[in-house]
Design a protein around this motif. Sequence first.
Motif, PDB file in Angstrom:
ATOM      1  N   LEU A  93     -18.401  71.526 -19.895  1.00 50.53           N
ATOM      2  CA  LEU A  93     -19.374  70.897 -18.994  1.00 50.53           C
ATOM      3  C   LEU A  93     -20.717  71.582 -19.186  1.00 50.53           C
ATOM      4  O   LEU A  93     -21.045  72.510 -18.486  1.00 50.53           O
ATOM      5  CB  LEU A  93     -18.901  71.026 -17.546  1.00 50.53           C
ATOM      6  CG  LEU A  93     -17.490  70.491 -17.313  1.00 50.53           C
ATOM      7  CD1 LEU A  93     -17.062  70.727 -15.885  1.00 50.53           C
ATOM      8  CD2 LEU A  93     -17.434  69.020 -17.640  1.00 50.53           C
ATOM      9  N   PHE A  94     -21.473  71.110 -20.162  1.00 55.21           N
ATOM     10  CA  PHE A  94     -22.712  71.813 -20.490  1.00 55.21           C
ATOM     11  C   PHE A  94     -23.942  71.100 -19.978  1.00 55.21           C
ATOM     12  O   PHE A  94     -25.044  71.599 -20.123  1.00 55.21           O
ATOM     13  CB  PHE A  94     -22.804  72.017 -22.008  1.00 55.21           C
ATOM     14  CG  PHE A  94     -22.376  70.813 -22.788  1.00 55.21           C
ATOM     15  CD1 PHE A  94     -23.201  69.729 -22.885  1.00 55.21           C
ATOM     16  CD2 PHE A  94     -21.134  70.771 -23.388  1.00 55.21           C
ATOM     17  CE1 PHE A  94     -22.798  68.611 -23.582  1.00 55.21           C
ATOM     18  CE2 PHE A  94     -20.722  69.649 -24.095  1.00 55.21           C
ATOM     19  CZ  PHE A  94     -21.566  68.567 -24.196  1.00 55.21           C
ATOM     20  N   MET A  95     -23.769  69.912 -19.396  1.00 56.57           N
ATOM     21  CA  MET A  95     -24.959  69.178 -18.959  1.00 56.57           C
ATOM     22  C   MET A  95     -25.310  69.552 -17.519  1.00 56.57           C
ATOM     23  O   MET A  95     -24.493  70.097 -16.799  1.00 56.57           O
ATOM     24  CB  MET A  95     -24.719  67.677 -19.100  1.00 56.57           C
ATOM     25  CG  MET A  95     -24.587  67.232 -20.532  1.00 56.57           C
ATOM     26  SD  MET A  95     -26.109  67.438 -21.471  1.00 56.57           S
ATOM     27  CE  MET A  95     -27.017  65.989 -20.967  1.00 56.57           C
ATOM     28  N   ASP A 100     -24.345  63.369 -15.889  1.00 59.78           N
ATOM     29  CA  ASP A 100     -24.881  63.541 -17.248  1.00 59.78           C
ATOM     30  C   ASP A 100     -23.791  63.969 -18.205  1.00 59.78           C
ATOM     31  O   ASP A 100     -23.760  63.559 -19.359  1.00 59.78           O
ATOM     32  CB  ASP A 100     -25.977  64.618 -17.263  1.00 59.78           C
ATOM     33  CG  ASP A 100     -27.209  64.174 -16.512  1.00 59.78           C
ATOM     34  OD1 ASP A 100     -27.296  62.961 -16.224  1.00 59.78           O
ATOM     35  OD2 ASP A 100     -28.061  65.012 -16.214  1.00 59.78           O
ATOM     36  N   ASP A 101     -22.904  64.814 -17.706  1.00 56.81           N
ATOM     37  CA  ASP A 101     -21.878  65.332 -18.574  1.00 56.81           C
ATOM     38  C   ASP A 101     -20.895  64.253 -18.994  1.00 56.81           C
ATOM     39  O   ASP A 101     -20.549  64.128 -20.164  1.00 56.81           O
ATOM     40  CB  ASP A 101     -21.136  66.475 -17.870  1.00 56.81           C
ATOM     41  CG  ASP A 101     -20.772  67.537 -18.856  1.00 56.81           C
ATOM     42  OD1 ASP A 101     -19.910  67.254 -19.685  1.00 56.81           O
ATOM     43  OD2 ASP A 101     -21.375  68.616 -18.817  1.00 56.81           O
ATOM     44  N   PHE A 104     -22.375  61.975 -21.480  1.00 61.07           N
ATOM     45  CA  PHE A 104     -22.797  62.558 -22.761  1.00 61.07           C
ATOM     46  C   PHE A 104     -22.132  61.862 -23.959  1.00 61.07           C
ATOM     47  O   PHE A 104     -22.818  61.456 -24.910  1.00 61.07           O
ATOM     48  CB  PHE A 104     -22.461  64.052 -22.766  1.00 61.07           C
ATOM     49  CG  PHE A 104     -22.896  64.774 -24.003  1.00 61.07           C
ATOM     50  CD1 PHE A 104     -24.192  65.225 -24.135  1.00 61.07           C
ATOM     51  CD2 PHE A 104     -22.005  64.999 -25.046  1.00 61.07           C
ATOM     52  CE1 PHE A 104     -24.601  65.895 -25.270  1.00 61.07           C
ATOM     53  CE2 PHE A 104     -22.409  65.666 -26.188  1.00 61.07           C
ATOM     54  CZ  PHE A 104     -23.711  66.111 -26.301  1.00 61.07           C
ATOM     55  N   GLY A 105     -20.820  61.708 -23.909  1.00 61.56           N
ATOM     56  CA  GLY A 105     -20.101  61.076 -25.010  1.00 61.56           C
ATOM     57  C   GLY A 105     -20.540  59.627 -25.221  1.00 61.56           C
ATOM     58  O   GLY A 105     -20.965  59.256 -26.318  1.00 61.56           O
ATOM     59  N   LEU A 107     -23.236  58.164 -24.365  1.00 61.77           N
ATOM     60  CA  LEU A 107     -24.622  58.104 -24.844  1.00 61.77           C
ATOM     61  C   LEU A 107     -24.679  58.343 -26.344  1.00 61.77           C
ATOM     62  O   LEU A 107     -25.431  57.686 -27.064  1.00 61.77           O
ATOM     63  CB  LEU A 107     -25.466  59.166 -24.137  1.00 61.77           C
ATOM     64  CG  LEU A 107     -26.047  58.767 -22.796  1.00 61.77           C
ATOM     65  CD1 LEU A 107     -26.585  59.991 -22.086  1.00 61.77           C
ATOM     66  CD2 LEU A 107     -27.148  57.741 -22.977  1.00 61.77           C
ATOM     67  N   ASN A 108     -23.873  59.283 -26.813  1.00 61.77           N
ATOM     68  CA  ASN A 108     -23.860  59.570 -28.242  1.00 61.77           C
ATOM     69  C   ASN A 108     -23.239  58.437 -29.043  1.00 61.77           C
ATOM     70  O   ASN A 108     -23.511  58.288 -30.226  1.00 61.77           O
ATOM     71  CB  ASN A 108     -23.117  60.876 -28.527  1.00 61.77           C
ATOM     72  CG  ASN A 108     -23.964  62.073 -28.168  1.00 61.77           C
ATOM     73  OD1 ASN A 108     -25.180  62.034 -28.289  1.00 61.77           O
ATOM     74  ND2 ASN A 108     -23.333  63.130 -27.711  1.00 61.77           N
ATOM     75  N   SER A 152     -14.863  63.618 -18.623  1.00 59.16           N
ATOM     76  CA  SER A 152     -15.900  63.606 -19.652  1.00 59.16           C
ATOM     77  C   SER A 152     -15.345  63.166 -21.011  1.00 59.16           C
ATOM     78  O   SER A 152     -16.117  62.724 -21.860  1.00 59.16           O
ATOM     79  CB  SER A 152     -16.571  64.979 -19.763  1.00 59.16           C
ATOM     80  OG  SER A 152     -15.693  65.894 -20.358  1.00 59.16           O
ATOM     81  N   MET A 156     -15.194  58.236 -23.072  1.00 53.94           N
ATOM     82  CA  MET A 156     -15.382  57.764 -24.445  1.00 53.94           C
ATOM     83  C   MET A 156     -14.305  56.775 -24.857  1.00 53.94           C
ATOM     84  O   MET A 156     -14.326  56.269 -25.967  1.00 53.94           O
ATOM     85  CB  MET A 156     -15.381  58.951 -25.418  1.00 53.94           C
ATOM     86  CG  MET A 156     -16.523  59.911 -25.187  1.00 53.94           C
ATOM     87  SD  MET A 156     -16.660  61.062 -26.551  1.00 53.94           S
ATOM     88  CE  MET A 156     -15.110  61.917 -26.434  1.00 53.94           C
TER      89      MET A 156
ATOM     90  N   TYR B 165     -26.615  77.758 -18.494  1.00 55.98           N
ATOM     91  CA  TYR B 165     -25.724  78.875 -18.760  1.00 55.98           C
ATOM     92  C   TYR B 165     -26.189  80.198 -18.176  1.00 55.98           C
ATOM     93  O   TYR B 165     -25.490  81.193 -18.255  1.00 55.98           O
ATOM     94  CB  TYR B 165     -25.421  78.973 -20.258  1.00 55.98           C
ATOM     95  CG  TYR B 165     -24.400  77.932 -20.601  1.00 55.98           C
ATOM     96  CD1 TYR B 165     -23.072  78.126 -20.257  1.00 55.98           C
ATOM     97  CD2 TYR B 165     -24.777  76.724 -21.149  1.00 55.98           C
ATOM     98  CE1 TYR B 165     -22.136  77.143 -20.483  1.00 55.98           C
ATOM     99  CE2 TYR B 165     -23.843  75.736 -21.377  1.00 55.98           C
ATOM    100  CZ  TYR B 165     -22.518  75.944 -21.044  1.00 55.98           C
ATOM    101  OH  TYR B 165     -21.591  74.981 -21.252  1.00 55.98           O
ATOM    102  N   ARG B 220     -17.688  65.345 -28.806  1.00 58.23           N
ATOM    103  CA  ARG B 220     -18.130  64.152 -28.078  1.00 58.23           C
ATOM    104  C   ARG B 220     -19.321  63.503 -28.768  1.00 58.23           C
ATOM    105  O   ARG B 220     -20.186  62.912 -28.132  1.00 58.23           O
ATOM    106  CB  ARG B 220     -18.435  64.510 -26.632  1.00 58.23           C
ATOM    107  CG  ARG B 220     -17.139  64.863 -25.904  1.00 58.23           C
ATOM    108  CD  ARG B 220     -17.292  64.809 -24.429  1.00 58.23           C
ATOM    109  NE  ARG B 220     -17.722  66.081 -23.901  1.00 58.23           N
ATOM    110  CZ  ARG B 220     -18.433  66.208 -22.800  1.00 58.23           C
ATOM    111  NH1 ARG B 220     -18.815  65.141 -22.141  1.00 58.23           N
ATOM    112  NH2 ARG B 220     -18.771  67.388 -22.358  1.00 58.23           N
ATOM    113  N   ARG B 227     -29.504  63.093 -25.579  1.00 56.24           N
ATOM    114  CA  ARG B 227     -29.960  61.819 -25.003  1.00 56.24           C
ATOM    115  C   ARG B 227     -29.841  61.867 -23.496  1.00 56.24           C
ATOM    116  O   ARG B 227     -28.929  62.475 -22.958  1.00 56.24           O
ATOM    117  CB  ARG B 227     -29.128  60.676 -25.558  1.00 56.24           C
ATOM    118  CG  ARG B 227     -29.283  60.493 -27.045  1.00 56.24           C
ATOM    119  CD  ARG B 227     -28.492  59.272 -27.487  1.00 56.24           C
ATOM    120  NE  ARG B 227     -28.754  58.963 -28.879  1.00 56.24           N
ATOM    121  CZ  ARG B 227     -28.011  59.405 -29.885  1.00 56.24           C
ATOM    122  NH1 ARG B 227     -26.971  60.161 -29.630  1.00 56.24           N
ATOM    123  NH2 ARG B 227     -28.287  59.076 -31.124  1.00 56.24           N
TER     124      ARG B 227
END
Lengths: 252, 270
Positions: A93-95, A100-101, A104-105, A107-108, A152, A156, B165, B220, B227
């Motif tokens: 969970l980096f967003m 948003d997290d 993320f997938g 969106l990509n 998350s 996808m 982080y 992912r 984005r």
Amino acid sequence: MSHHIVEVKDLHYTYPDGTAALGGVGFRITHGESVALIGANGAGKSTLLLHLNGCLIPEAGTVRMGDFPLTKKTLPHVRQTVGMVFQDPDDQLFMPTVYDDVAFGPLNLGLPPDEIEDRVMEALATVGAAHLRNRPPYRLSGGEKRAVAIASVLSMGPSILIMDEPSSNLDPKARRQLIHLLKSFEHTMIIATHDLDMVLDVCGRTMILKGGHIAADGPTEEILQNEPLLHACSLEKPLRLQGCPVCNPVRA
Amino acid sequence: MPKIESSFLDISRLDALASQRTLIHGLDPRAKIVTTLIFIFIVVSFPKHEVTALVPFTLYPVVLIALANLPPGYLFQKVLLAAPFAFFVGIFNPLLDSEVLIHLGPVGISGGWVSFASIMLRFGLTVGAALVLVATTGMNGIGAGLEKLGAPNSFAVQLTFLYRYLFVLTDEAARMVRARSLRSFGIKGTEVKVFGYMIGHLLLRTMDRAQRIHQAMLCRGFTGELRLPVPLKFSWRDMGFLAGWSSLFILMRLVNIPQWMGLLVTEVLG
């Protein structure tokens, strides 16, 4: 339904520092199967999982995920087919926010905004975390983090789910909820874990890894009752299959 | 190390403030970033002895604090936290520049004190405006806004990740410090050698984590470009905010309003 198949043939891997992690692993998992991957610490579970989504490239042998053999070129397809849930949700969970997290997938994948909104909300609803959508991930509880981490990858639309220790660090209730959630999935699932009681609940098939080899592969009920085998692989019978400690004390 | 932990809890308060929904919070981050930059640029551009002409500029942070429902006391505290820097930049001015500039009755105020006051005022205004920006936009909004304004993508990604982080890293550092202090039996301070090991260890852990995060991102479909789920929309409201405040700043830069009002009053009385 060939796109749900996982096939690994004679997989070898040695880490750059010379540690041999996998020495000829092979198996075939078919559509909708739920497979537990168990074994002692350092048996090669995590290394094997990292091969299944292309984080590591096989040194020898082949990995086939769904319709694609895993190579550098097919990597984007494979990663869309395979949803990987990491052991530490903080890595996943980096967003800035939960929404948003989970987005993320998708969106990509370049999906249109409406579709993304739908997918995110559906994934969050599946894991029961729709109310967390605007929260920052670092302020969630352990159970909430795990649920969001699963959402998350669900967003996808993967056909294969891979999880590394999904029940670790969860309190009993959160663990129970996770088990219910996993049982409700129709995906092909591979779960690496030490939680053998969860394996009894969730997985019909169990594979034991020992020193980079598959030591056993078969129906969960048979394997988890085979005490000599478990013992040889540094494992123990699931607690529920052991006798009652009060009426029938076992010598340590 | 309760001090480190509690100061980071404070950051999350700033975060909570940024997640409110008010007129100001709803504006496009770009409008707020550019307005803040213009504000800072104009405040800094005044000559060194200027004090009175700076006073009207307090209007901007005050209006925003009121409209965005921010706690003024808390923000003031945060400004004070950074005040020593400005204080030491300016404190030697009274010694270096002792020529009397203003006569208030029998008391003469030297140019040094005037420029010191000017520095402190500018400091308060610029830091205050920056804090208001963070408290109404959030670090992530700022990152997104900067990227849309043309800052390099990697810069915006760095900023966003740094912020995400920071908490994990301080947690990790706090755990290490606690583990050390539990086994050092009251020895005050940390020996340099142990400190070195700890920093090194923290770096290795951080690199490991960075690698795992990168793997999770690749899994992912990350291709190097971050984005955003909701494309930012620059509406007429944002335009109005930007144009309105900017022209007011320029007006306040060109016309010394307090002086002008003073003249007006004396003229009317005269």
